[in-house]
Structure formats: structure tokens, C-alpha cells
Write an enzyme that holds these catalytic residues in place. Structure first.
Site, short mmCIF file in Angstrom:
data_model
loop_
_atom_site.label_atom_id
_atom_site.label_comp_id
_atom_site.label_asym_id
_atom_site.label_seq_id
_atom_site.Cartn_x
_atom_site.Cartn_y
_atom_site.Cartn_z
N ALA A 35 0.85 -1.19 -0.02
CA ALA A 35 -0.04 -0.12 0.10
C ALA A 35 0.77 1.22 0.00
CB ALA A 35 -0.95 -0.11 1.27
N SER A 83 21.26 -22.21 -27.92
CA SER A 83 20.55 -23.27 -26.91
C SER A 83 21.32 -24.04 -26.24
CB SER A 83 19.46 -23.73 -27.65
OG SER A 83 20.15 -24.66 -28.58
N LEU A 84 20.57 -25.01 -25.30
CA LEU A 84 21.80 -25.79 -24.71
C LEU A 84 21.32 -27.08 -25.00
CD1 LEU A 84 21.12 -24.32 -21.18
CD2 LEU A 84 22.98 -24.33 -22.19
N GLU A 114 22.59 -23.71 -11.79
CA GLU A 114 21.28 -22.62 -11.80
C GLU A 114 19.94 -23.19 -12.35
OE1 GLU A 114 22.30 -19.92 -14.95
OE2 GLU A 114 24.47 -19.79 -14.17
N LYS A 116 16.66 -24.18 -14.07
CA LYS A 116 16.42 -23.74 -15.36
C LYS A 116 14.80 -23.61 -15.46
CE LYS A 116 16.70 -25.44 -20.03
NZ LYS A 116 15.10 -25.26 -20.41
N ASP A 118 11.14 -21.97 -16.69
CA ASP A 118 10.29 -22.48 -17.52
C ASP A 118 9.50 -21.17 -18.08
OD1 ASP A 118 9.55 -24.35 -19.56
OD2 ASP A 118 8.37 -25.47 -18.12
N TYR A 225 14.25 -13.28 -14.54
CA TYR A 225 15.70 -13.60 -14.02
C TYR A 225 16.47 -13.56 -14.88
CZ TYR A 225 14.30 -15.23 -9.23
OH TYR A 225 13.83 -15.26 -7.96
N LYS A 316 17.45 -32.20 -17.54
CA LYS A 316 16.06 -31.83 -17.12
C LYS A 316 15.52 -32.86 -16.22
CE LYS A 316 14.27 -29.24 -20.63
NZ LYS A 316 14.05 -29.63 -22.00
N CYS A 410 -27.26 -45.53 -15.87
CA CYS A 410 -26.06 -45.85 -14.90
C CYS A 410 -25.35 -47.05 -16.05
CB CYS A 410 -26.68 -46.24 -13.96
SG CYS A 410 -25.19 -47.19 -12.64
N CYS A 413 -25.84 -50.54 -13.58
CA CYS A 413 -27.19 -51.37 -13.52
C CYS A 413 -28.23 -50.70 -14.35
CB CYS A 413 -27.61 -50.95 -12.15
SG CYS A 413 -28.07 -49.35 -11.50
N CYS A 428 -26.83 -41.83 -10.06
CA CYS A 428 -27.69 -43.21 -10.49
C CYS A 428 -28.68 -43.19 -9.66
CB CYS A 428 -26.77 -44.41 -10.28
SG CYS A 428 -27.53 -45.96 -10.26
N CYS A 434 -27.84 -50.97 -7.58
CA CYS A 434 -26.59 -50.98 -8.59
C CYS A 434 -25.38 -51.48 -7.74
CB CYS A 434 -26.53 -49.18 -8.44
SG CYS A 434 -25.05 -48.82 -9.69
S1 IVH Z 1 21.73 -20.51 -20.42
C1 IVH Z 1 24.33 -20.55 -24.06
N1 IVH Z 1 20.69 -20.30 -18.15
O1 IVH Z 1 16.71 -22.58 -21.56
C2 IVH Z 1 23.29 -20.62 -22.95
N2 IVH Z 1 19.34 -20.96 -20.26
O2 IVH Z 1 17.52 -24.71 -23.44
C3 IVH Z 1 22.16 -20.16 -23.38
N3 IVH Z 1 17.12 -21.34 -19.61
O3 IVH Z 1 17.03 -20.51 -24.31
C4 IVH Z 1 21.31 -20.43 -21.98
N4 IVH Z 1 17.08 -21.06 -17.62
O4 IVH Z 1 15.42 -19.94 -22.34
C5 IVH Z 1 20.47 -20.60 -19.45
N5 IVH Z 1 19.68 -20.59 -16.00
C6 IVH Z 1 19.67 -20.63 -17.47
C7 IVH Z 1 18.41 -20.91 -18.02
C8 IVH Z 1 18.19 -21.06 -19.42
C9 IVH Z 1 16.33 -21.21 -18.58
C10 IVH Z 1 16.30 -21.35 -21.07
C11 IVH Z 1 16.76 -20.31 -21.91
C12 IVH Z 1 17.35 -21.01 -23.19
C13 IVH Z 1 16.91 -22.46 -22.98
C14 IVH Z 1 17.89 -23.47 -23.53
#
Ligand code: IVH
Length: 699
Positions: A35, A83-84, A114, A116, A118, A225, A316, A410, A413, A428, A434
Site C-alpha cells: 500500500a 540453446s543448450l 542454476e 532452468k 520454464d 531472472y 531436465k 447408469c 445397473c 444413479c 446398483c
Molecule cells: S543459458 C548459451 N541458463 O533454456 C547458454 N538458459 O534450452 C544459453 N533457460 O533458451 C542459455 N534457465 O530460455 C541458460 N539458467 C539458465 C536458464 C536458461 C532457462 C532457458 C533459455 C534457453 C533455454 C535453453
């Protein structure tokens, strides 16, 4: 205020608000109530409205732009967004670490570990500490400009003024996500307004950011984040990834507090375990953890394969959601005849287990989710939570798929089904005819809190009904050793034990016996109230027989004229018994099949002590009904109840219009709310003490 004083105040308010945003989103340690924050915000907005010349684009009030964007502009990432690779098992993590150790010729490599998140990957571009652009990942090389939506996310600073020492160009990469609470709340409101619900927090985050109208994103509870960098001018920020995360925090950007360091494969796996356990408690969804070689010079040495770094991997969790097909909607019949639709699914591995069916609760739910046989559906199983069909994937709906028709008979029955107006359940009407209801009736009769007959559970109840040995609960007392031990997987010893248990159960109490009969809406506490009030089964049957029932719409029983007409009924004199329960008792005992069952059991020797009907109460509080709720400090509720009863009051467990007053201690909940809604007087502990002392001293 002079104009320079106003400018000072505006600057001060902005700094304060930024500081609070930082404390809230980065430090996770807010120092003022919401507030108060709103008050600061409001004051700033008022001053800016009166003095538009003081407006700046990075003012906290300027998160929501005025106009929707047309198409999203394309953004070329100057440093590609990669991507990873994924690991799904401990072995894969060990291989990943072994490869790294081998390439570097070192052991005990340190990793940044860290969660991951979603959500949706976003790149934030800060020029001279000002947020100038936000882009999606797109194909990694070209993304979409979503600055207008990302600016509305409070966790994303519009300027880095809280921190210090940021480079001229700073590209921050991270994840936009929707906290679970916000997701649930958003859907609750959408449901209330009859609007479309969001499928899950990930889709919700992605969908919100890709809204063309920034007001749409602003209305959705998103957060952010940071987990890495894109382009950065000047000297490197640190020589380790964990150092970079620390610098980002220092610049005022939110970084997950769950991030940490680990050594070697074992350290990584320990972190995975830990996060697996913490996962349910986190306020947002994560779908795994990420391991990154901490030293940046080693990252450079390891390099990349195709579009993923060799120095990082995502480990994962087993997916909590999976796609499968809805093969059929089956019907299950419960003890009270309630028909529950159950989804039969093509077996699918989700949340660490194979799921092949899931309850759909009731047909309103089926309609709300728009489920059709043949649909491709999203199935969710989180932790130990029961699996759930989230909804259909409409793009994959087969042609001609139709909404299921409401069943009319039913499946067990063939009796007609009825749907009570205003209730979601379909029932029923077959009663003990039944078989499904019979099985449930037996299971209920034998269960621990009822007749407590050990050895008669689901399996045996099913066998007894299927073999035609038990048609109604009284048949249980006709079982003999030969019949019982002739059943599948039943030794003579266990058969003898069950007979002994049955014999023992014959000596019972009236309240247990009443509860055992499985009369609709007569639960444990109502059975107890009836037993206490009447003292004998025959008096209850007599009172039911005397009653003039109402036919037709059961809703009518709640109307006040009907209630008034029924008020004199002896059954209604019982605390906790209203018109609906009274009608249920009438229905039950008016059915000869039921009275015969009761007689048969008595003939078999089932018995209980009886007592005189509870005398009409005397005392100064006679005729009054009290309900006690919450915690009292000076005495327990039991003691308070006993003292009220000693003065002639009835003490009941639930609040209704018949309640004379409610005693509410601290932390009182729904009963207090209900009393307030019904206008029933509420006494606090002091008022209770006063009432007691006034009458007790007069006695
Ligand atoms: S590092 C070169 N750190 O996961 C490294 N990615 O599968 C690039 N993600 O596209 C990503 N948490 O959207 C990294 N702590 C984290 C993450 C993270 C979520 C996602 C991100 C990326 C995808 C890769």
C-alpha cells in the site's frame, strides 16, 4: 512547492520506487507494504500529470506505452542466442563432465549451477544504463522486438540507476516467467469473467510477452531472472560466470537466489537432487537445472558444437506435462451413486510415471475444458499430485470430434441418472440395486471409522458383489466359513478372522450404525447428533415416518416458506439437521428395502445401547443454539461448549440461520464469515465470559 522543489520531489520518488523494485525483485526483501508503494507511485503519477515537462521514458510510471505495436519488428542479435544440450540421466551428466575434464586436462572442474526456468528467453539491451530494447530469441539469430511488453515487467529495471559501474552497452539475457501464484490468480479471475484460461505458466509468459497491446502484458503477473550476457562493451565484467551473475545483481538486475556453485559431476548431481526436492516449494516452475563451466577462459577453450556450447548443459527433470490421446471417457459410479467421468488415455510417461487414466471430476469440467474423445490432450502430473488432463490441443483436433453426450443411464445397473439442479454431479438412482453402489456401500460399512471390520476392503467388497454373495450390507452377517474360504486368494485362516471381526462388529453404537447405513448427507457428525437427540433407532424411524415430505425441486427445500413449514418436524429439532437432511432420512426409511436391511441386521444380533431422548433443555439458554469457532485463550472450546450446554444451550458444529450466536476466538475462519453473512450475532471471548458469568452466578 517551487518548480525546482517539484523536480526534486519527482526525482526522489523515482529513486525510492526503483529502490523498492530492486529490493522486491532482486533482493527478494521488500521493506515497505504494497500500500505504501502504491502511495509513492500515485504521488509520482500525480506530479508528472501536473508537470508533463518532467516526464522521462525511464520513469517507473512509464512502463505501459500508450499504443499497441503493429507487427513485431525483427531484431538481429549481435551475439547469437544459443540453446543448450540436454541431459536426462545421471550418466549423461557424468559423460558431459568427463568430456570437459578430458578436453581441459583437469579434474574437479567448477560449475555455475542454476535453476532452468520454464518461461521465455529474452535479451535486454541497456545503453548507458537505459533499457532501449527487449527481444525474443526467435531462431537465435533474429528475434522479435517486444520492448513494449517487457517494459511492463516490474522486475526488469528501465534504468540501472540503483546499481553502479555498468558498461555503456550491456546486453542481458534471461528468462521472463510467470510465477505460479500469479498464474493461478489470473486464471481464477478469467474463470470468474467467463474468459479463456491460460494453459500453463510457460505458455502464459510467452503469450503475454508476444501481445501487441502492452496493456495486455501489464495486466499479467510476469517476472524476470537474468542468467547471462550478450554483447558487452569495454572490459570483461568478470572472469567467471558466477562473477558475472554477481555483477548483474550489483547493476540492479534480478538473478535467481537458487543459483550457486558445484564441483565435478557429483556436485552437479547433488544440486539436481536438491532442486528436485525444492521444486514444488519454489514460487515458479522450473523444468530442470543448468550446469555451466564457471571459468570463462575455459568456456572459450571448450567452444561450441553446432548451436550449443560444449561448456553448458541443461539437466531436465522428468517432464510434468506430456501429449497423448484421449481414447474414451468412461463413467465411474461411487458409493452415493455419483457418476464421475474418467479419461482413458493412451499410456504416456509423465512426471516419472506412466499415466493411462485421470479423473475428469464431473461433466461441467469436461465441458469447461472442451474435451472430446479422439483429442490430443495435455496431461500433467506434478510430483505426487494426481494426474490431470489440462486440456485439448485444438490445432490437432480430429475432424468430426464431438463433445461427449451426457449419460442418461447408469453404466453399472441401467437405472436412470438424475442431475440435481445447481449441482455439478450426476447420480444413479438405482441405490442398492446398483452393484457399484453396493460395493461402495460395503466398503463404507466395513471401514475403520464406521463398523470397523478389518479384512473387508475394496478387493473383497468387489468379489463379494461380483460372486453374488452380498446384495446388501445385511448379507455380510450371513457369510459362513465355507463360502468365504471358497473365494479367490482367501485362506481358511483369514476367512475365520473376518467372521470373527463381523461377530465383534455386532456390538456397536447407534451413531456408528446410523453412519454405516450410508444415508446420503448423513455423515459422522449428523449421525452423532441424531443418536444423541433421539437415543433410539426406532424413535428416529418414527420421526422420519411422521414427516410430511416435499416432492419436486430439491432447491425448494431451501426456500424460507418450506423451511417454516418444516420447522416443527421432530427431525429438524436436532442440531445440524435441516430440511435437506430430514428429507434424506425420510427417503431412506420410506424405502422398505432399507427398513428390511435394518431389521435383518438387528435379527442377526447387531445391537447398541439406547437411551431416553435428550430432555428438552432447561436453563437460561434453553432453545438457543451456539457455534464455537477459532481459538479461545482462557479455556478450550470443549469446556466452553460444556458450560454453555450446562446453561441449556445446544452446541452445534455448523452455522445456519437457526444459530442463535457464534463464539469466535482468534483465527476464526469460514464459520465466522458465514455468521457475518447470515447476520448471526458474534461474541468474542470477553463477551462469552460475560454471558457465562452472568448466567452461572444466577443459577
Ligand atoms: S543459458 C548459451 N541458463 O533454456 C547458454 N538458459 O534450452 C544459453 N533457460 O533458451 C542459455 N534457465 O530460455 C541458460 N539458467 C539458465 C536458464 C536458461 C532457462 C532457458 C533459455 C534457453 C533455454 C535453453
Amino acid at each position: 512547492m517551487s518548480s525546482s522543489e517539484i523536480a526534486d520531489r519527482v526525482a526522489q520518488l523515482r529513486a525510492e520506487i526503483r529502490q523498492h523494485d530492486y529490493r522486491y525483485h532482486v533482493l527478494d526483501a521488500p521493506s515497505i507494504p504494497d500500500a505504501e508503494y502504491d502511495r509513492l507511485f500515485h504521488e509520482l503519477r500525480r506530479l508528472e500529470e501536473a508537470h508533463p515537462e518532467l516526464l522521462t521514458p525511464d520513469s517507473p510510471t512509464q512502463r505501459v506505452g500508450a499504443t499497441p505495436v503493429g507487427e513485431f519488428a525483427a531484431v538481429m542479435h549481435r551475439v547469437p542466442m544459443l540453446s543448450l544440450g540436454n541431459a536426462f540421466s545421471a550418466e549423461e551428466v557424468q559423460e558431459f563432465v568427463a568430456r570437459i575434464e578430458q578436453m581441459l586436462g583437469r579434474s574437479e572442474v567448477e560449475f555455475s549451477v542454476e535453476p532452468k526456468l520454464d518461461g521465455l528467453a529474452i535479451s535486454l539491451l541497456y545503453q548507458d544504463g537505459q533499457l532501449v530494447q527487449a527481444a525474443t530469441r526467435g531462431d537465435g539469430v533474429t528475434g522479435e522486438d517486444v520492448t513494449h511488453s517487457v517494459r511492463t515487467i516490474r522486475a526488469v529495471p528501465l534504468s540501472l540507476t540503483v546499481g553502479s559501474g555498468w558498461p555503456q552497452t550491456l546486453e542481458v539475457r534471461g528468462e521472463v516467467y510467470m510465477p505460479r501464484a500469479g498464474f493461478v490468480e489470473f486464471n481464477r479471475r478469467a474463470r470468474e469473467r467467463g474468459e479463456k484460461e491460460l494453459v500453463n505458466p510457460r505458455n502464459a509468459a510467452a503469450g503475454s510477452v508476444r501481445q501487441q497491446d502492452p496493456r495486455m502484458a501489464a495486466a499479467r503477473p510476469l517476472a524476470f531472472y537474468a542468467y547471462g550476457l550478450g554483447e558487452v562493451s569495454g572490459a570483461p565484467l568478470a572472469d567467471r560466470h558466477t562473477g558475472i551473475l554477481q555483477r548483474l545483481r550489483d547493476f540492479g538486475l534480478p538473478v535467481s537466489p537458487e543459483a550457486g556453485r558445484a564441483i565435478g559431476a557429483q556436485g552437479c548431481l547433488d544440486y539436481f537432487q536438491r532442486m528436485g526436492k525444492r521444486r514444488q516449494q519454489l514460487p515458479y516452475d522450473i523444468d530442470g537445472v543448468v550446469y555451466k563451466v564457471d571459468r570463462l577462459d575455459w568456456q572459450a577453450e571448450l567452444g561450441y558444437v553446432s548451436r550449443a556450447p560444449r561448456w553448458a548443459i541443461a539437466h531436465k527433470f522428468p517432464a510434468e506435462e506430456a501429449l497423448t490421446h484421449l481414447l474414451a471417457i468412461d463413467l465411474q459410479v461411487g458409493r452415493t451413486g455419483a457418476i464421475t467421468p474418467v479419461a482413458r488415455l493412451e499410456p504416456v510417461f509423465v512426471g516419472g510415471a506412466t499415466v493411462s487414466n485421470a479423473t475428469l471430476h464431473n461433466f461441467d469440467e469436461v465441458a469447461r475444458k472442451d474435451l472430446r474423445v479422439g483429442d490430443c490432450v495435455i496431461v500433467r502430473r506434478a510430483g505426487d499430485v494426481i494426474p490431470e488432463v489440462v486440456g485439448p490441443v485444438l490445432e490437432r483436433r480430429p475432424e468430426g470430434a464431438r463433445p461427449p453426450e451426457l449419460p442418461t443411464v447408469c453404466p453399472q445397473c441401467g437405472s436412470a441418472l438424475e442431475r440435481v439442479e445447481g449441482e455439478a454431479v450426476i447420480r444413479c438412482t438405482g441405490g442398492l440395486v446398483c452393484p457399484a453402489q453396493r460395493k461402495e456401500a460395503i466398503r463404507h460399512f466395513a471401514s475403520r471409522r464406521v463398523m470397523n471390520i478389518e479384512g473387508i476392503g475394496d478387493k473383497l467388497a468387489e468379489q463379494l458383489v461380483d460372486a453374488g454373495l452380498v446384495h446388501s450390507i445385511d448379507d455380510l452377517y450371513r457369510l459362513d466359513l465355507a463360502t468365504l474360504s471358497g473365494l479367490d486368494r482367501m485362506g481358511e485362516r483369514s476367512a475365520a478372522n473376518i467372521l470373527e471381526e463381523l461377530e465383534r462388529s455386532k456390538s456397536t453404537t447407534l451413531e456408528r450404525f446410523l453412519f454405516a447405513l450410508g444415508i446420503r448427507d448423513v455423515g459422522e457428525s449428523t449421525a452423532k447428533a441424531l443418536a444423541r437427540h433421539f437415543g433410539s433407532l426406532d424413535r428416529i424411524i418414527e420421526a422420519s415416518a411422521r414427516m410430511q415430505p416435499y416432492f419436486g425441486d430439491p432447491e425448494a427445500l431451501k426456500q424460507s416458506a418450506v423451511k417454516k413449514a418444516l420447522a416443527a418436524e421432530p427431525l429438524i429439532q436436532v442440531p445440524d439437521v435441516g430440511p435437506v437432511v430430514a428429507q434424506r432420512l425420510w427417503e431412506f426409511f420410506a424405502d422398505e428395502r432399507n427398513t428390511r436391511i435394518v431389521e435383518q441386521m438387528r435379527a442377526a444380533g447387531v445391537h447398541w445401547p439406547e437411551h431416553e431422548p435428550a430432555a428438552a433443555a432447561e436453563g437460561p439458554l434453553a432453545g438457543q443454539t451456539a457455534v464455537l469457532t477459532g481459538t479461545l485463550t482462557g479455556m478450550t472450546r470443549d469446556v466452553a461448549g460444556a458450560r454453555l450446554e450446562a446453561l441449556g444451550a445446544k452446541v452445534s458444529g455448523s452455522v445456519s440461520k437457526k444459530t442463535s450466536f457464534v463464539v469466535a476466538g482468534s483465527d476464526a475462519g469460514s464459520k465466522l464469515t458465514k455468521a457475518q453473512e447470515l447476520g448471526v450475532p458474534v461474541l468474542d471471548e470477553a463477551a462469552l465470559l460475560e454471558l457465562l458469568s452472568r448466567h452461572e452466578s444466577a443459577e
